[in-house]
Design a protein around this motif. Structure first.
Motif, PDB file in Angstrom:
ATOM      1  N   GLN A  56       0.986  -1.213  -0.059  1.00  0.00           N
ATOM      2  CA  GLN A  56      -0.078  -0.004  -0.256  1.00  0.00           C
ATOM      3  C   GLN A  56       0.644   1.082   0.124  1.00  0.00           C
ATOM      4  OE1 GLN A  56      -3.344  -0.318   2.708  1.00  0.00           O
ATOM      5  NE2 GLN A  56      -3.731   2.082   2.708  1.00  0.00           N
ATOM      6  N   LEU A  57       1.780   1.261   0.811  1.00  0.00           N
ATOM      7  CA  LEU A  57       2.893   2.385   1.025  1.00  0.00           C
ATOM      8  C   LEU A  57       3.448   2.807  -0.356  1.00  0.00           C
ATOM      9  CD1 LEU A  57       4.122   2.027   4.498  1.00  0.00           C
ATOM     10  CD2 LEU A  57       2.531   3.900   3.666  1.00  0.00           C
ATOM     11  N   TRP A  58       3.819   1.449  -1.293  1.00  0.00           N
ATOM     12  CA  TRP A  58       4.562   1.461  -2.248  1.00  0.00           C
ATOM     13  C   TRP A  58       3.730   2.428  -3.287  1.00  0.00           C
ATOM     14  CZ3 TRP A  58       9.467  -0.388  -2.960  1.00  0.00           C
ATOM     15  CH2 TRP A  58      10.178  -0.422  -4.339  1.00  0.00           C
ATOM     16  N   GLN A  59       2.331   2.062  -3.306  1.00  0.00           N
ATOM     17  CA  GLN A  59       1.485   2.917  -4.029  1.00  0.00           C
ATOM     18  C   GLN A  59       1.607   4.387  -3.911  1.00  0.00           C
ATOM     19  OE1 GLN A  59      -0.133   1.539  -6.959  1.00  0.00           O
ATOM     20  NE2 GLN A  59       0.276  -0.338  -6.749  1.00  0.00           N
ATOM     21  N   HIS A  60       1.478   4.479  -2.283  1.00  0.00           N
ATOM     22  CA  HIS A  60       1.098   6.072  -1.804  1.00  0.00           C
ATOM     23  C   HIS A  60       2.479   6.727  -2.044  1.00  0.00           C
ATOM     24  CE1 HIS A  60      -0.158   8.759   1.085  1.00  0.00           C
ATOM     25  NE2 HIS A  60       1.176   8.891   1.769  1.00  0.00           N
ATOM     26  N   PHE A  61       3.555   6.372  -2.184  1.00  0.00           N
ATOM     27  CA  PHE A  61       4.767   7.300  -2.391  1.00  0.00           C
ATOM     28  C   PHE A  61       5.251   7.006  -3.945  1.00  0.00           C
ATOM     29  CE2 PHE A  61       5.307   6.569   2.347  1.00  0.00           C
ATOM     30  CZ  PHE A  61       5.343   7.965   2.587  1.00  0.00           C
ATOM     31  N   GLU A  62       4.219   6.565  -4.583  1.00  0.00           N
ATOM     32  CA  GLU A  62       4.498   6.386  -5.984  1.00  0.00           C
ATOM     33  C   GLU A  62       5.668   5.736  -6.575  1.00  0.00           C
ATOM     34  OE1 GLU A  62       4.100  10.403  -7.415  1.00  0.00           O
ATOM     35  OE2 GLU A  62       1.897  10.655  -6.892  1.00  0.00           O
ATOM     36  N   LEU A  63       6.034   4.838  -5.797  1.00  0.00           N
ATOM     37  CA  LEU A  63       7.425   4.028  -6.224  1.00  0.00           C
ATOM     38  C   LEU A  63       6.953   3.149  -7.351  1.00  0.00           C
ATOM     39  CD1 LEU A  63       8.521   3.409  -2.662  1.00  0.00           C
ATOM     40  CD2 LEU A  63      10.024   4.409  -4.599  1.00  0.00           C
ATOM     41  N   THR A  64       6.069   2.788  -7.760  1.00  0.00           N
ATOM     42  CA  THR A  64       5.734   1.991  -8.957  1.00  0.00           C
ATOM     43  C   THR A  64       6.153   2.730 -10.224  1.00  0.00           C
ATOM     44  OG1 THR A  64       3.362   3.219  -9.123  1.00  0.00           O
ATOM     45  CG2 THR A  64       3.305   1.075  -7.951  1.00  0.00           C
ATOM     46  N   GLU A  65       6.355   3.870 -10.095  1.00  0.00           N
ATOM     47  CA  GLU A  65       7.006   4.738 -11.296  1.00  0.00           C
ATOM     48  C   GLU A  65       8.268   4.530 -11.599  1.00  0.00           C
ATOM     49  OE1 GLU A  65       4.685   5.838 -13.310  1.00  0.00           O
ATOM     50  OE2 GLU A  65       3.100   5.189 -11.970  1.00  0.00           O
ATOM     51  N   GLN A  66       9.005   3.917 -10.443  1.00  0.00           N
ATOM     52  CA  GLN A  66      10.379   3.812 -10.310  1.00  0.00           C
ATOM     53  C   GLN A  66      11.004   2.420 -10.823  1.00  0.00           C
ATOM     54  OE1 GLN A  66      12.176   6.707  -9.907  1.00  0.00           O
ATOM     55  NE2 GLN A  66      10.309   7.826  -9.406  1.00  0.00           N
ATOM     56  N   PRO A  67      12.163   2.099 -11.224  1.00  0.00           N
ATOM     57  CA  PRO A  67      12.952   0.998 -11.887  1.00  0.00           C
ATOM     58  C   PRO A  67      13.210   0.311 -10.414  1.00  0.00           C
ATOM     59  CG  PRO A  67      14.319   2.871 -12.444  1.00  0.00           C
ATOM     60  CD  PRO A  67      13.006   3.429 -11.910  1.00  0.00           C
ATOM     61  N   LEU A  68      12.588  -0.004  -9.701  1.00  0.00           N
ATOM     62  CA  LEU A  68      12.850  -0.375  -8.180  1.00  0.00           C
ATOM     63  C   LEU A  68      12.092  -1.886  -7.946  1.00  0.00           C
ATOM     64  CD1 LEU A  68      12.242   2.500  -6.012  1.00  0.00           C
ATOM     65  CD2 LEU A  68      14.769   1.240  -6.497  1.00  0.00           C
ATOM     66  N   THR A  69      12.611  -2.662  -7.140  1.00  0.00           N
ATOM     67  CA  THR A  69      11.528  -3.874  -6.671  1.00  0.00           C
ATOM     68  C   THR A  69      12.020  -3.844  -5.267  1.00  0.00           C
ATOM     69  OG1 THR A  69      11.183  -6.025  -7.041  1.00  0.00           O
ATOM     70  CG2 THR A  69      13.505  -5.554  -6.965  1.00  0.00           C
ATOM     71  N   LEU A  70      11.028  -4.105  -4.401  1.00  0.00           N
ATOM     72  CA  LEU A  70      11.213  -4.561  -3.040  1.00  0.00           C
ATOM     73  C   LEU A  70      11.176  -6.013  -2.702  1.00  0.00           C
ATOM     74  CD1 LEU A  70      11.234  -2.868  -0.291  1.00  0.00           C
ATOM     75  CD2 LEU A  70       8.805  -3.268  -0.104  1.00  0.00           C
ATOM     76  N   ILE A  71      12.141  -6.526  -1.966  1.00  0.00           N
ATOM     77  CA  ILE A  71      12.279  -7.724  -1.426  1.00  0.00           C
ATOM     78  C   ILE A  71      12.489  -7.900  -0.203  1.00  0.00           C
ATOM     79  CG2 ILE A  71      14.264  -9.734  -1.852  1.00  0.00           C
ATOM     80  CD1 ILE A  71      14.526  -8.651  -4.876  1.00  0.00           C
TER      81      ILE A  71
END
Length: 871
Positions: A56-71
């Motif tokens: 939910q926070l990934w969406q909130h801080f707009e990290l979906t637009e970045q070339p990143l992955t969370l593991i």
């Protein structure tokens, strides 16, 4: 992603306030659910809930637009999460990180921290991961336990490919690094699972040992599944289920501990043990509930230790593949030596119960053996599960057990392995009852079975020439002992009845007699073992809690012991017992007390018509003669020495060693003016590893109380005190003191500080300290009601009493102040701390130098109980 079963969802939009409220509701729910829920479900549910928050926070801080992955990595990567465990995250990116992405990650982590979550994170490229993992095996390990949360799927696929194909540690390198890491961790915890306040995660046999097995499997088999161990025949399905049962039990304790502490806490401290036991559903009250829980805990970690030992060996044999290089030779048709290990020749080796005992005799016969081969451990485990009756029911096993105890090496590695692999518990039904039996106190550092094993190991060590200088009297006695196996048996049975209720010494004596009858020992041998078990505490109690300078005490002790043979066996047993109880208990002071008691008692037993008075006169003469020689060699004349000594009482020469007498005399002779008093000496003239404080002063009311207050203020504890007066109005008081850590006072600045404080107080420049220090954390979980017991004595001019109370800072000063108010004088004191309990002996008299009458005794008891229980 599966949903949380708690029914609690993260609000949207999410704020710090609403997020904290959500976490609080979840914490309350999980605490209630813990009572009935499956522990693995609870751990996975918490992980699922945190996953949802992160997504939910990934969406909130707009990290979906970045070339990143969370593991998720580390423990969180396993998908199981305890209430206050770390949440370890890896932000994986490709190429340079933009300022926008960096700022978003910072905001993301800050939000999690503001929710009071314990988050650890790293921001790395795949190349960074390779470099960090290559440099640090702990980083490599955390990456092995990875789990995709959200973000760029392509990056996550590349990451998994790296772990499978390009992991920078080979199987052999990784195995050796994790084995070394485990060895180092075990050493930190003194290589024992039996800590009073164990670390559920890191102590030997804890969760980390289970994880170590999984990490090595993950690396070697490139799998995330524990079932792969079964598929590759490294572990049987039954062994995997057993390991999981242990893991789930340890998980439950850790979960309850986190709830109780309300923070990340893996140490099962005394403060938490009663409440954790209650959360775990142990329905006994107080101490009994804790001991029941800890018995289950210790049995679990011992089981983990055994499986860990076996499985890591299997890994080593496969991964390191050096079996063909090991020298091998057959012992017999059943066993062989392979390198430094012993191994079974075939899988039916333990089909006959007697072969189990022959196995340990084979170990004793081959001192080059250091460990048991993994497959043989498995065969031992399988064989003990098949046993339907105690091994001691078998006459052949009984003969072999005695043969093992009589073997010169029988109580070395063979006895250790017999204990570790629970064969001893399958031989003696009484031993099975003490396995994992904890005593909820600060005195016993180990479970009853582990303490007893260590005692037997100590006895065995007296045969080691390399240790002869450490315990010379024990080594000398053992070397001449005709039947040392009787001493080993006394050690095995001395505490075997603990936990059954009643007097464990009496019950143990009964067990020892039954053992002697069952094993056809002679009546004399059985009587000796039984007597030692019945009286195994008497020597330590007499040495530490009685005035062993008193001929009456020696005579009473000698009458109980009756023979030199008993005395020799009892001395060796007592030394081994104290050393095996708690590593901090043994010191040179206790060694000297026991040896002095041994020598005085032996002299009394060997004299045809022992005369206590003659022994006293002889000792005084010897002490004077030796001290005189020391002083003459220092340049003093006989006349000056005799003039000084004419002022001293016979009691002084009886209670001090020649070196002490010479030391005191030399300094008193240098005193030319009473204005320089008090004379304060601090040292270790007796060479007993303690600090002696000697005070020579004009008669001074209540000196003991003032000195006790100063010593307490300096964090020093009194262990012995002699309060003596000269014939002409001076006092000569000797205190044996140690620092809080049991070490003598040696730092020059602290010694000078102590001297100055004593000078100031005893000369009346300032009052004695009266402030009480806080009760130490470890004592707060214990209640010890104060008890006062007067010791019968034939002496008309003194009274002795034993005091039992909760040990605490300032206790002796408090007692001294009570005596001061009642105008009673302390003549001597023996201060003994048994864990959380003080067990002290005081010898006192009225100001008229008489013993207390019944009314005075009753008043003293009331005053002490009222004062000391009002804390």
């Amino acid at each position: 992603m599966s949903a949380s079963v708690s029914g609690i969802t993260w609000p949207s939009p999410l704020t710090i306030a609403t997020g904290r409220a959500c976490l609080e509701r979840y914490q309350h729910w999980s605490a209630e659910a813990f009572v009935t829920a499956d522990i693995e479900s609870l751990l996975r549910d918490r992980s699922v809930m945190i996953d949802a928050l992160l997504q939910q926070l990934w969406q909130h801080f707009e990290l979906t637009e970045q070339p990143l992955t969370l593991i998720a990595v580390g423990g969180f990567g396993r998908g199981t999460l305890h209430p206050h465990s770390d949440i370890d995250l890896l932000f994986l990116h490709q190429g340079p990180l933009s300022a926008q992405a960096s700022a978003a990650i910072t905001q993301y982590i800050q939000f999690l921290w503001d929710l009071h979550l314990d988050v650890g994170h790293s921001v790395r490229t795949l190349e960074d991961c390779v470099r960090e993992a290559q440099a640090d095996v702990s980083v490599a390990t955390s990456l092995l336990e990875q789990r995709y949360i959200c973000g760029c799927a392509d990056l996550e696929r590349d990451f998994r490919q790296f772990l499978h194909s390009d992991f920078p540690w080979s199987s052999s390198e990784f195995y050796e690094a994790k084995q070394a890491e485990q060895d180092q961790r075990h050493t930190h915890y003194h290589s024992t699972s039996y800590n009073l306040e164990p670390n559920i995660k890191s102590s030997p046999g804890g969760l980390r040992d289970i994880q170590t097995i999984g990490w090595i499997a993950k690396r070697h088999f490139h799998t995330q599944s524990d079932e792969s161990l079964v598929q590759y025949n490294f572990i049987t399905a039954a062994e995997l289920l057993e390991l999981r049962d242990y893991q789930e039990f340890l998980w439950r304790i850790r979960f309850a501990l986190h709830l109780e502490a309300n923070k990340k806490e893996d140490r099962l401290l005394f403060d938490y043990q009663p409440a954790v036991a209650a959360r775990m559903g142990y329905n006994e009250t107080g101490k009994a509930a804790v001991e029941a829980m800890m018995k289950d805990y210790f049995n679990a970690v011992v089981g983990v230790n055994e499986l860990n030992d076996m499985l890591l060996q299997f890994f080593a044999q496969t991964i390191l593949s050096n079996a063909n290089e090991l020298e091998s030779y057959a012992i017999d048709a059943n066993f062989k030596v392979l390198g430094k290990s012993i191994a079974a020749q075939h899988d039916d080796v333990f089909a006959q119960p007697a072969t189990l005992l022959r196995f340990f005799i084979a170990i004793a016969n081959h001192p080059e053996v250091r460990y048991v081969r993994a497959h043989t451990i498995r065969l031992l485990r399988n064989a003990r599960r098949e046993l339907t009756h105690p091994l001691s029911d078998d006459p052949e096993c009984r003969q072999l057990f005695l043969q093992l105890l009589r073997h010169p090496n029988g109580c070395g590695l063979a006895f250790e392995r017999m204990h570790r692999h629970k064969i001893l518990a399958h031989y003696l039904p009484q031993w099975a009852q003490i396995v994992g039996q904890m005593q909820f106190d600060l005195f016993h550092a180990y479970t009853v079975d582990e303490h007893t094993f260590r005692l037997v190991r100590n006895l065995y060590s007296y045969n080691d020439p390399a240790l002869a200088d450490d315990f010379p009297l024990c080594a000398e006695i053992m070397a001449d002992m005709e039947k040392p196996e009787l001493l080993y048996l006394a050690g095995i049975f001395h505490d075997i009845a603990k936990g059954r209720g009643g007097d464990h010494s009496e019950l143990g004596e009964h067990d020892a007699r039954n053992f002697g009858l069952q094993h056809q020992l002679s009546e004399a041998d059985t009587d000796l073992i039984a007597w030692l078990v019945r009286h195994h505490l008497i020597m330590s109690v007499t040495a530490q809690k009685r005035d062993i300078h008193d001929p009456e005490v020696i005579a009473t002790f000698a009458e109980t012991v009756a023979t030199v043979e008993r005395l020799e066996y009892l001395y060796c047993l007592t030394v081994a017992d104290i050393r095996a109880t708690n590593s901090s208990l043994w010191n040179n002071w206790k060694a000297a007390l026991l040896e002095n008691l041994y020598s005085a008692t032996r002299a009394a037993l060997e004299e045809q018509q022992p005369s206590a008075q003659r022994q006293v006169r002889q000792r005084i003469t010897e002490h004077k003669s030796h001290a005189m020689a020391l002083l003459l060699s220092a340049g003093y004349t006989v006349q000056r020495i005799q003039e000084l000594w004419s002022r001293f009482t016979a009691d002084y020469f009886l209670r001090h060693q020649p070196e002490q007498i010479a030391w005191h005399s030399q300094h008193i002779l240098s005193v030319t003016d009473d204005d320089v008093l008090p004379l304060i000496l601090i040292g270790d003239e007796n060479r007993q590893g303690t600090t002696e404080l000697f005070i020579y002063h004009l008669e001074h009311e209540h000196l003991f109380a003032e000195v006790a207050a100063v010593l307490d203020n300096q964090n020093l504890s009194i262990h012995d005190a002699q309060i003596l007066a000269t014939r002409d109005g001076f006092v000569m008081d000797t205190f044996v003191v140690l620092q809080d850590d049991g070490q003598p006072l040696t730092e020059p600045r602290r010694i000078e500080s102590l001297k100055q404080d004593l000078h100031d107080v005893l000369r009346g420049r300032r009052p004695a300290p009266s402030g009480q220090r806080r009760l130490p954390r470890r004592l707060r979980s214990f209640k010890v009601p104060t008890a006062v017991t007067f010791v019968p004595s034939k002496k008309s001019h003194r009274t002795a009493f034993e005091l039992t109370a909760l040990d605490r800072p300032g206790l002796i000063a408090q007692i001294a102040r009570v005596l001061q108010r009642l105008e009673l004088n302390i003549l001597a004191a023996k201060i003994t701390t048994v864990g959380e309990q003080a067990e002290d002996l005081f010898i006192i008299a009225t100001e008229d130098n008489t013993a207390l009458d019944d009314e005075q005794k009753a008043q003293l008891r009331r005053q002490l109980i009222t004062t000391l229980d009002d804390v």
